[in-house]
Enzyme design. Structure first.
Site, PDB file in Angstrom:
ATOM      1  N   TYR A   5      -0.667   8.309  -2.627  1.00  0.00           N
ATOM      2  CA  TYR A   5      -0.564   8.169  -4.181  1.00  0.00           C
ATOM      3  C   TYR A   5      -1.850   8.785  -4.869  1.00  0.00           C
ATOM      4  CZ  TYR A   5       3.110   4.441  -3.693  1.00  0.00           C
ATOM      5  OH  TYR A   5       4.314   3.572  -3.381  1.00  0.00           O
ATOM      6  N   GLY A   6      -2.778   8.876  -4.103  1.00  0.00           N
ATOM      7  CA  GLY A   6      -4.103   9.397  -4.946  1.00  0.00           C
ATOM      8  C   GLY A   6      -3.882  10.628  -5.975  1.00  0.00           C
ATOM      9  N   ASP A  57       0.796  -1.266   0.081  1.00  0.00           N
ATOM     10  CA  ASP A  57      -0.137  -0.133   0.002  1.00  0.00           C
ATOM     11  C   ASP A  57       0.965   1.276   0.002  1.00  0.00           C
ATOM     12  OD1 ASP A  57      -2.676   1.540   0.281  1.00  0.00           O
ATOM     13  OD2 ASP A  57      -1.761   1.854   2.320  1.00  0.00           O
ATOM     14  N   SER A  58       0.199   2.201  -0.182  1.00  0.00           N
ATOM     15  CA  SER A  58       0.925   3.547  -0.232  1.00  0.00           C
ATOM     16  C   SER A  58       1.369   3.962   1.357  1.00  0.00           C
ATOM     17  CB  SER A  58       0.175   4.738  -0.901  1.00  0.00           C
ATOM     18  OG  SER A  58      -1.121   4.933  -0.005  1.00  0.00           O
ATOM     19  N   GLU A  96      -2.877   8.830   7.659  1.00  0.00           N
ATOM     20  CA  GLU A  96      -1.368   8.486   7.978  1.00  0.00           C
ATOM     21  C   GLU A  96      -0.993   9.359   9.041  1.00  0.00           C
ATOM     22  OE1 GLU A  96       1.140   6.895   6.097  1.00  0.00           O
ATOM     23  OE2 GLU A  96      -0.378   5.762   5.178  1.00  0.00           O
ATOM     24  N   CYS A 103      -4.397  -1.652  -2.119  1.00  0.00           N
ATOM     25  CA  CYS A 103      -4.638  -0.187  -2.387  1.00  0.00           C
ATOM     26  C   CYS A 103      -5.132  -0.095  -3.616  1.00  0.00           C
ATOM     27  CB  CYS A 103      -3.124   0.285  -2.646  1.00  0.00           C
ATOM     28  SG  CYS A 103      -2.929   2.004  -3.134  1.00  0.00           S
ATOM     29  N   ASN A 104      -6.376   0.817  -3.452  1.00  0.00           N
ATOM     30  CA  ASN A 104      -7.444   0.974  -4.628  1.00  0.00           C
ATOM     31  C   ASN A 104      -6.707   1.604  -5.791  1.00  0.00           C
ATOM     32  OD1 ASN A 104     -10.620   0.320  -3.667  1.00  0.00           O
ATOM     33  ND2 ASN A 104      -9.013   0.673  -1.986  1.00  0.00           N
ATOM     34  N   THR A 105      -5.815   2.722  -5.431  1.00  0.00           N
ATOM     35  CA  THR A 105      -5.290   3.672  -6.323  1.00  0.00           C
ATOM     36  C   THR A 105      -4.248   2.862  -7.184  1.00  0.00           C
ATOM     37  OG1 THR A 105      -5.403   5.309  -4.504  1.00  0.00           O
ATOM     38  CG2 THR A 105      -4.130   5.925  -6.539  1.00  0.00           C
ATOM     39  N   CYS A 154     -11.092   3.065  -0.856  1.00  0.00           N
ATOM     40  CA  CYS A 154      -9.574   3.585  -0.444  1.00  0.00           C
ATOM     41  C   CYS A 154      -9.366   2.580   0.844  1.00  0.00           C
ATOM     42  CB  CYS A 154      -9.372   5.020  -0.288  1.00  0.00           C
ATOM     43  SG  CYS A 154      -7.530   5.318   0.340  1.00  0.00           S
ATOM     44  N   THR A 155      -8.234   1.767   0.990  1.00  0.00           N
ATOM     45  CA  THR A 155      -7.998   0.986   2.143  1.00  0.00           C
ATOM     46  C   THR A 155      -7.882   1.956   3.417  1.00  0.00           C
ATOM     47  OG1 THR A 155      -5.614   0.572   1.336  1.00  0.00           O
ATOM     48  CG2 THR A 155      -7.258  -1.074   0.902  1.00  0.00           C
ATOM     49  N   HIS A 156      -7.190   2.995   3.165  1.00  0.00           N
ATOM     50  CA  HIS A 156      -7.186   3.962   4.344  1.00  0.00           C
ATOM     51  C   HIS A 156      -8.600   4.218   4.918  1.00  0.00           C
ATOM     52  CE1 HIS A 156      -3.101   4.759   2.679  1.00  0.00           C
ATOM     53  NE2 HIS A 156      -2.953   5.371   3.933  1.00  0.00           N
TER      54      HIS A 156
END
Ligand code: DGL
Length: 264
Positions: free
Chosen positions: A42-43, A10-11, A152, A73-75, A183-185
């Site tokens: 990253y988005g 993931d980012s 983050e 990570c979806n992005t 978005c996994t966040h």
């Protein structure tokens, strides 16, 4: 049987939402995780850069002899999943298809909202996947660029976060019966998101949905962990500060973990 670890990328810390679900559903599997927090989010980045960074994370995981890679990570999934899947000879999973199918299953009135990073929303991939499966649904997409930096920095329930989530989600309120956390966040903000959207709106955690697919693929390729021997020795890597990563990760996973800093 295959006792090698599963690689997650993931980012930043978002992919931990997938790992938490993996640990719950498949506790014998071993995890190698890399989060690129030094370069998150990253988005808002251009597709070429997201492709380059994601490949670096994939190369890192391959040096750890993983048996499968999950783009948690979806992005990254939106930009480069197809390409990575074609090039590697181990299974590679993304989080978008499982989230799209789960949304269709959950929606009672065919009104589905998608929230994600600017790149995921701009790619329009959720709408395309959902409409391909069920053309008559109404999909409304919304980019929420402020959410990832808050997660983050471990601002999971501050008043600033509540305000940002409230203001960002207003355009969707009352318009959807199901909301995909694309978005996994975002599952880290789930209680606030649920509170803003109201108790009747179903929230879909695309990462958690993807764990069911991991399980199916492990069975299909007969590469499950044998469940014999020691408990899994999970390893977590971050391109930023190991201590800050561990703070978020240990709270979220509810266990002590080993985090190492890595330079790509
Ligand atoms: N967690 C990632 C996702 O699912 C990326 C967020 C970001 O870095 O912008 O899209």
């Amino acid at each position: 049987m295959d006792n090698r670890p599963i690689g997650f990328l993931d980012s930043g810390v978002g992919g931990l939402t997938v790992v938490r679900e993996l640990m719950r559903q498949l506790p014998h599997e071993e995890v190698i995780y890399i989060g690129d927090s030094a370069r998150a989010p990253y988005g808002p980045r251009p597709a070429d850069q997201i492709r380059e960074y994601t490949w670096q994370l994939v190369q890192f995981l391959l040096t750890k002899n993983v048996k499968m890679i999950v783009l948690a990570c979806n992005t990254a999934t939106a930009v480069v999943w197809e390409e990575i899947k074609e090039k590697l000879d181990i299974p590679v999973l993304g989080v978008i298809l499982p989230g799209a199918s789960a949304a269709i299953k959950a929606s009672q009135h065919g009104t589905i909202g998608i929230i994600g990073t600017p790149m995921t929303i701009q790619s329009d991939i959720y709408r395309q996947k959902i409409e391909r499966l069920l053309p008559e649904v109404e999909v409304t997409s919304l980019s929420c660029p402020k959410f990832v930096p808050l997660v983050e920095s471990n601002e999971l329930s501050s008043s600033i976060t509540k305000k940002v989530v409230y203001e960002s989600l207003m355009p969707l309120k009352g318009r959807v019966d199901t909301l995909v956390l694309g978005c996994t966040h975002y599952p880290l903000l789930k209680p606030i998101i649920q509170n803003v959207m109201g108790p009747t709106v179903k929230l879909i955690d695309s990462g958690a949905e993807c764990v069911r697919d991991i399980s199916v693929l492990l069975n299909y390729f007969e590469i499950n962990h044998s469940r014999e021997g020691e408990l899994p020795q999970h390893r977590f890597f971050t391109t930023a500060n190991a201590k800050s990563f561990a703070e978020i990760a240990e709270t979220w996973l509810n266990k002590e973990i080993n985090v190492e800093h890595v330079t790509l």
